[in-house]
Scaffold this motif. Structure first.
Motif, PDB file in Angstrom:
ATOM      1  N   PRO A   1       0.797  -1.234   0.000  1.00  0.00           N
ATOM      2  CA  PRO A   1       0.000   0.000   0.000  1.00  0.00           C
ATOM      3  C   PRO A   1       0.825   1.277   0.000  1.00  0.00           C
ATOM      4  O   PRO A   1       0.371   2.294  -0.534  1.00  0.00           O
ATOM      5  CB  PRO A   1      -0.821  -0.103   1.279  1.00  0.00           C
ATOM      6  N   SER A   2       1.984   1.231   0.631  1.00  0.00           N
ATOM      7  CA  SER A   2       2.815   2.439   0.711  1.00  0.00           C
ATOM      8  C   SER A   2       4.244   2.036   1.024  1.00  0.00           C
ATOM      9  O   SER A   2       4.536   0.855   1.247  1.00  0.00           O
ATOM     10  CB  SER A   2       2.287   3.366   1.817  1.00  0.00           C
ATOM     11  N   ASP A   3       5.134   3.003   1.025  1.00  0.00           N
ATOM     12  CA  ASP A   3       6.535   2.688   1.313  1.00  0.00           C
ATOM     13  C   ASP A   3       6.758   2.395   2.791  1.00  0.00           C
ATOM     14  O   ASP A   3       7.873   2.080   3.201  1.00  0.00           O
ATOM     15  CB  ASP A   3       7.458   3.819   0.838  1.00  0.00           C
ATOM     16  N   ARG A   4       5.700   2.457   3.583  1.00  0.00           N
ATOM     17  CA  ARG A   4       5.839   2.039   4.988  1.00  0.00           C
ATOM     18  C   ARG A   4       5.853   0.514   5.106  1.00  0.00           C
ATOM     19  O   ARG A   4       6.235  -0.022   6.135  1.00  0.00           O
ATOM     20  CB  ARG A   4       4.698   2.601   5.836  1.00  0.00           C
ATOM     21  N   PHE A   5       5.416  -0.146   4.040  1.00  0.00           N
ATOM     22  CA  PHE A   5       5.343  -1.606   4.033  1.00  0.00           C
ATOM     23  C   PHE A   5       6.546  -2.178   3.292  1.00  0.00           C
ATOM     24  O   PHE A   5       6.887  -1.723   2.195  1.00  0.00           O
ATOM     25  CB  PHE A   5       4.068  -2.081   3.322  1.00  0.00           C
ATOM     26  N   SER A   6       7.152  -3.190   3.877  1.00  0.00           N
ATOM     27  CA  SER A   6       8.243  -3.884   3.210  1.00  0.00           C
ATOM     28  C   SER A   6       8.212  -5.339   3.640  1.00  0.00           C
ATOM     29  O   SER A   6       7.623  -5.690   4.660  1.00  0.00           O
ATOM     30  CB  SER A   6       9.590  -3.254   3.543  1.00  0.00           C
ATOM     31  N   ALA A   7       8.828  -6.181   2.834  1.00  0.00           N
ATOM     32  CA  ALA A   7       8.863  -7.600   3.166  1.00  0.00           C
ATOM     33  C   ALA A   7      10.161  -8.190   2.663  1.00  0.00           C
ATOM     34  O   ALA A   7      10.731  -7.713   1.671  1.00  0.00           O
ATOM     35  CB  ALA A   7       7.675  -8.344   2.563  1.00  0.00           C
ATOM     36  N   GLU A   8      10.609  -9.214   3.361  1.00  0.00           N
ATOM     37  CA  GLU A   8      11.787  -9.936   2.908  1.00  0.00           C
ATOM     38  C   GLU A   8      11.610 -11.408   3.218  1.00  0.00           C
ATOM     39  O   GLU A   8      10.781 -11.795   4.027  1.00  0.00           O
ATOM     40  CB  GLU A   8      13.053  -9.390   3.561  1.00  0.00           C
TER      41      GLU A   8
ATOM     42  N   LEU B   1       7.072  -9.488   7.190  1.00  0.00           N
ATOM     43  CA  LEU B   1       6.395  -8.297   6.670  1.00  0.00           C
ATOM     44  C   LEU B   1       6.548  -7.219   7.733  1.00  0.00           C
ATOM     45  O   LEU B   1       6.170  -7.427   8.887  1.00  0.00           O
ATOM     46  CB  LEU B   1       4.927  -8.582   6.402  1.00  0.00           C
ATOM     47  N   THR B   2       7.118  -6.101   7.345  1.00  0.00           N
ATOM     48  CA  THR B   2       7.353  -4.996   8.284  1.00  0.00           C
ATOM     49  C   THR B   2       6.500  -3.804   7.908  1.00  0.00           C
ATOM     50  O   THR B   2       6.442  -3.423   6.732  1.00  0.00           O
ATOM     51  CB  THR B   2       8.837  -4.580   8.284  1.00  0.00           C
ATOM     52  N   ILE B   3       5.837  -3.266   8.895  1.00  0.00           N
ATOM     53  CA  ILE B   3       5.056  -2.044   8.694  1.00  0.00           C
ATOM     54  C   ILE B   3       5.677  -0.978   9.599  1.00  0.00           C
ATOM     55  O   ILE B   3       5.715  -1.132  10.824  1.00  0.00           O
ATOM     56  CB  ILE B   3       3.574  -2.231   9.048  1.00  0.00           C
ATOM     57  N   GLN B   4       6.162   0.079   8.995  1.00  0.00           N
ATOM     58  CA  GLN B   4       6.771   1.166   9.762  1.00  0.00           C
ATOM     59  C   GLN B   4       5.737   2.255  10.034  1.00  0.00           C
ATOM     60  O   GLN B   4       4.808   2.472   9.246  1.00  0.00           O
ATOM     61  CB  GLN B   4       7.945   1.754   8.977  1.00  0.00           C
ATOM     62  N   ARG B   5       5.920   2.914  11.153  1.00  0.00           N
ATOM     63  CA  ARG B   5       5.056   4.066  11.501  1.00  0.00           C
ATOM     64  C   ARG B   5       3.586   3.712  11.280  1.00  0.00           C
ATOM     65  O   ARG B   5       2.875   4.351  10.499  1.00  0.00           O
ATOM     66  CB  ARG B   5       5.447   5.281  10.671  1.00  0.00           C
ATOM     67  N   THR B   6       3.134   2.691  11.965  1.00  0.00           N
ATOM     68  CA  THR B   6       1.790   2.161  11.733  1.00  0.00           C
ATOM     69  C   THR B   6       0.729   3.237  11.882  1.00  0.00           C
ATOM     70  O   THR B   6       0.830   4.170  12.692  1.00  0.00           O
ATOM     71  CB  THR B   6       1.472   1.019  12.707  1.00  0.00           C
ATOM     72  N   GLN B   7      -0.321   3.077  11.089  1.00  0.00           N
ATOM     73  CA  GLN B   7      -1.489   3.952  11.108  1.00  0.00           C
ATOM     74  C   GLN B   7      -2.714   3.112  11.450  1.00  0.00           C
ATOM     75  O   GLN B   7      -2.714   1.886  11.268  1.00  0.00           O
ATOM     76  CB  GLN B   7      -1.680   4.600   9.741  1.00  0.00           C
ATOM     77  N   GLN B   8      -3.768   3.762  11.887  1.00  0.00           N
ATOM     78  CA  GLN B   8      -4.968   3.027  12.263  1.00  0.00           C
ATOM     79  C   GLN B   8      -5.547   2.252  11.084  1.00  0.00           C
ATOM     80  O   GLN B   8      -6.100   1.155  11.274  1.00  0.00           O
ATOM     81  CB  GLN B   8      -6.011   3.979  12.861  1.00  0.00           C
ATOM     82  N   GLU B   9      -5.384   2.772   9.879  1.00  0.00           N
ATOM     83  CA  GLU B   9      -5.920   2.057   8.712  1.00  0.00           C
ATOM     84  C   GLU B   9      -5.143   0.789   8.380  1.00  0.00           C
ATOM     85  O   GLU B   9      -5.564   0.013   7.503  1.00  0.00           O
ATOM     86  CB  GLU B   9      -5.965   2.969   7.476  1.00  0.00           C
ATOM     87  N   ASP B  10      -4.015   0.568   9.063  1.00  0.00           N
ATOM     88  CA  ASP B  10      -3.273  -0.675   8.864  1.00  0.00           C
ATOM     89  C   ASP B  10      -3.902  -1.833   9.645  1.00  0.00           C
ATOM     90  O   ASP B  10      -3.514  -2.993   9.459  1.00  0.00           O
ATOM     91  CB  ASP B  10      -1.808  -0.523   9.324  1.00  0.00           C
ATOM     92  N   SER B  11      -4.837  -1.534  10.510  1.00  0.00           N
ATOM     93  CA  SER B  11      -5.501  -2.581  11.289  1.00  0.00           C
ATOM     94  C   SER B  11      -6.198  -3.554  10.342  1.00  0.00           C
ATOM     95  O   SER B  11      -7.014  -3.145   9.508  1.00  0.00           O
ATOM     96  CB  SER B  11      -6.523  -1.972  12.253  1.00  0.00           C
ATOM     97  N   ALA B  12      -5.866  -4.811  10.468  1.00  0.00           N
ATOM     98  CA  ALA B  12      -6.388  -5.838   9.558  1.00  0.00           C
ATOM     99  C   ALA B  12      -5.842  -7.193  10.004  1.00  0.00           C
ATOM    100  O   ALA B  12      -5.020  -7.274  10.920  1.00  0.00           O
ATOM    101  CB  ALA B  12      -5.957  -5.565   8.122  1.00  0.00           C
ATOM    102  N   VAL B  13      -6.315  -8.229   9.327  1.00  0.00           N
ATOM    103  CA  VAL B  13      -5.692  -9.550   9.461  1.00  0.00           C
ATOM    104  C   VAL B  13      -4.721  -9.706   8.300  1.00  0.00           C
ATOM    105  O   VAL B  13      -5.087  -9.485   7.141  1.00  0.00           O
ATOM    106  CB  VAL B  13      -6.736 -10.674   9.435  1.00  0.00           C
ATOM    107  N   TYR B  14      -3.492 -10.064   8.612  1.00  0.00           N
ATOM    108  CA  TYR B  14      -2.471 -10.261   7.595  1.00  0.00           C
ATOM    109  C   TYR B  14      -2.274 -11.763   7.422  1.00  0.00           C
ATOM    110  O   TYR B  14      -1.899 -12.469   8.358  1.00  0.00           O
ATOM    111  CB  TYR B  14      -1.176  -9.558   7.982  1.00  0.00           C
ATOM    112  N   LEU B  15      -2.553 -12.221   6.209  1.00  0.00           N
ATOM    113  CA  LEU B  15      -2.496 -13.644   5.904  1.00  0.00           C
ATOM    114  C   LEU B  15      -1.297 -13.961   5.039  1.00  0.00           C
ATOM    115  O   LEU B  15      -0.962 -13.208   4.118  1.00  0.00           O
ATOM    116  CB  LEU B  15      -3.763 -14.090   5.174  1.00  0.00           C
ATOM    117  N   CYS B  16      -0.681 -15.065   5.335  1.00  0.00           N
ATOM    118  CA  CYS B  16       0.421 -15.569   4.539  1.00  0.00           C
ATOM    119  C   CYS B  16      -0.012 -16.892   3.919  1.00  0.00           C
ATOM    120  O   CYS B  16      -0.790 -17.651   4.523  1.00  0.00           O
ATOM    121  CB  CYS B  16       1.640 -15.777   5.438  1.00  0.00           C
ATOM    122  N   ALA B  17       0.459 -17.160   2.723  1.00  0.00           N
ATOM    123  CA  ALA B  17       0.175 -18.433   2.060  1.00  0.00           C
ATOM    124  C   ALA B  17       1.434 -18.903   1.354  1.00  0.00           C
ATOM    125  O   ALA B  17       2.280 -18.087   0.977  1.00  0.00           O
ATOM    126  CB  ALA B  17      -0.967 -18.281   1.058  1.00  0.00           C
TER     127      ALA B  17
END
Lengths: 109, 117
Positions: B61-68, B77-93
């Motif tokens: 969604p933005s450069d606050r999100f990164s993954a390695e 999965l790293t989320i920097q400077r989290t915002q309230q709209e980042d609230s969610a379930v994060y699923l991996c497959a």
């Protein structure tokens, strides 16, 4: 753009009645279509895919390219079918699934 | 055998903090996917890995999100400077190989429920 639409957020039917969960898609090529299911307190899992042309747990789904639909059907619903169902599309050459918003199916005794 | 695992199962954080979400795929699975699911919404693709390479980051969604991903193993999965709209379930497959044309199946983890206050 690829899009999957599940018009019903909630669907409630009685045990033994037929059930149909609707799925329509928008895609210009030849997609692969899937149905995923999530039972209560369980993880999301694949139910069936159109290329397999199989029936899983009594469910079937036929890809209708003319109507761009992939509706999920079962002739006689069972209580254990209560779950969240997601329709998903994989575009040609794509690596990511595009999911619909899901339909919560409740089977009443 | 063991399925896909994710940790933590739940995470509550304050707005502005960084969070790290972890995914352990099924052993031998070369492809790994991250999705986000907001309340009442479908799954939203974020990123996928083939091995440790990420050919498609278009869903981030933005450069606050990164993954390695380390080799064909764990992904973070790293989320920097989290915002309230980042609230969610994060699923991996994960899947044995990449999806297209091969009839592969994605196996999902239980998800991480993130709440940003």
């Amino acid at each position: 753009a690829q899009r999957v639409t599940q018009p019903e957020k909630l669907l409630s039917v009685f045990k033994g009645a037929p059930v149909e969960l609707k799925c329509n898609y928008s895609y210009s090529g030849s997609p692969e279509l899937f149905w995923y299911v999530q039972y209560s307190r369980q993880r999301l899992q694949l139910l069936l895919r159109h290329i397999s042309r199989e029936s899983i747990k009594g469910f079937t789904a036929d890809l209708n390219k003319g109507e761009t639909s992939f509706h999920l059907k079962k002739p006689f619903a069972q209580e254990e079918d209560s779950a969240m169902y997601y329709c998903a599309l994989l575009g040609e050459g794509a690596q990511k699934l595009v999911f619909g918003q899901g339909t919560r199916l409740t089977i009443n005794p | 055998g063991a399925g896909v695992s994710q940790s933590p199962s739940n995470k509550v954080t304050e707005k502005g903090k960084d969070v790290e979400l972890r995914c352990d795929p099924i052993s031998g699975h070369t492809a790994l996917y991250w999705y986000r699911q907001r309340l009442g919404q479908g799954l939203e693709f974020l990123i996928y890995f083939q091995g440790n390479s990420a050919p498609d980051k278009s869903g981030l969604p933005s450069d606050r999100f990164s993954a390695e991903r380390t080799g064909e193993s764990v992904s973070t999965l790293t989320i920097q400077r989290t915002q309230q709209e980042d609230s969610a379930v994060y699923l991996c497959a994960s899947s044995l190989a990449i999806l297209a044309g091969g009839g592969e199946t994605q196996y999902f983890g239980p998800g991480t429920r993130l709440l940003v206050l």
